[in-house]
Design an enzyme around this catalytic site. Structure first.
Site, PDB file in Angstrom:
ATOM      1  N   ASP A  69       0.734  -1.208  -0.405  1.00 55.28           N
ATOM      2  CA  ASP A  69      -0.774   0.096  -0.282  1.00 55.28           C
ATOM      3  C   ASP A  69       1.073   1.445  -0.303  1.00 55.28           C
ATOM      4  OD1 ASP A  69      -2.540   1.194  -0.226  1.00 55.28           O
ATOM      5  OD2 ASP A  69      -2.425   1.561   1.992  1.00 55.28           O
ATOM      6  N   PHE A 152       3.436   6.547 -13.209  1.00 53.97           N
ATOM      7  CA  PHE A 152       2.453   6.963 -13.025  1.00 53.97           C
ATOM      8  C   PHE A 152       1.759   7.293 -12.125  1.00 53.97           C
ATOM      9  CE2 PHE A 152       1.065   4.537  -9.124  1.00 53.97           C
ATOM     10  CZ  PHE A 152       2.377   4.024  -8.681  1.00 53.97           C
TER      11      PHE A 152
END
Ligand code: IMP
Length: 196
Positions: A69, A152
């Protein structure tokens, strides 16, 4: 030893496979294992979310599983969006929209106060629920315009210490200094230790 990746995101799968190339594990994707889990990332920390995903996949696949995460923390926003980075501005926005919102929120912030960092936590879980956590931080600042076409998310706005954005780095250059690269190298070292 089989290691199930607890993500179906093709970009992350490629990054994990690259960073685990030398670890003594057979890397499998959820699709290859015939699994499709919907794990809700409702934890208050990166660690809680990464551990939750890794344990869910380790139990479902009855093997080791790896999850991460991550997020970006902007000092001028008091550390936001942080653990909510993927949903910054609401579910309706894409990467472009989130970057526009970030530029808008920081419009009045001078260069020296635009510091930020990416954070990553990688969790390796066993089917019995035991979890090992690995951490990585990547310091930078938020630019005033997008630069670069690689990477990204917030990469076109994330200016590294040497002046290029994360979207102007090659995969190898980003892996060498990025939050996920750092956390993944620690995880890979742990996995290598299991094999010896
Ligand atoms: P998650 O780790 O998939 O929950 O997503 C974390 C979010 O943080 C991503 O959707 C991106 O918005 C942001 N993020 C995390 N790592 C990076 C990175 O390396 N580059 C750009 N954005 C990132």
């Amino acid at each position: 030893m089989r290691l199930l990746l607890a993500t179906s995101n093709p970009g992350k799968v490629r990054e994990f496979q690259r960073l685990l190339a030398k670890a003594p594990v057979e890397v499998v994707t959820p699709a290859e294992a015939g699994l499709s889990l919907d794990v809700v990332e409702d934890g208050e920390t990166y660690a809680a979310n990464a551990a939750k995903k890794a344990v869910a996949y380790a139990r479902a696949g009855d093997c080791l599983a790896l999850a991460d995460d991550s997020g970006i923390e902007v000092d001028a926003l008091g550390g936001r969006p942080g653990v909510f980075s993927a949903r910054y501005g609401g579910e309706g926005l894409d990467d472009e929209g989130r970057n526009d919102l970030l530029l808008h929120e920081l419009a009045a912030i001078p260069d020296e106060a635009r510091t930020a960092r990416y954070q990553a936590v990688v969790a390796v879980a066993w089917p019995d629920g035991q979890v090992e956590l690995f951490f990585g931080t990547f310091e930078g600042r938020i630019g005033r315009e997008r630069r670069g076409t690689r990477g990204f998310g917030y990469d076109p706005l994330f200016v590294t210490a040497e002046g290029r954005t994360a979207a102007e780095l090659s995969d190898a250059e980003k892996d060498a200094i990025s939050h996920r690269g750092i956390a993944m190298r620690s995880a890979a070292e742990y996995l290598r230790g299991l094999g010896s």
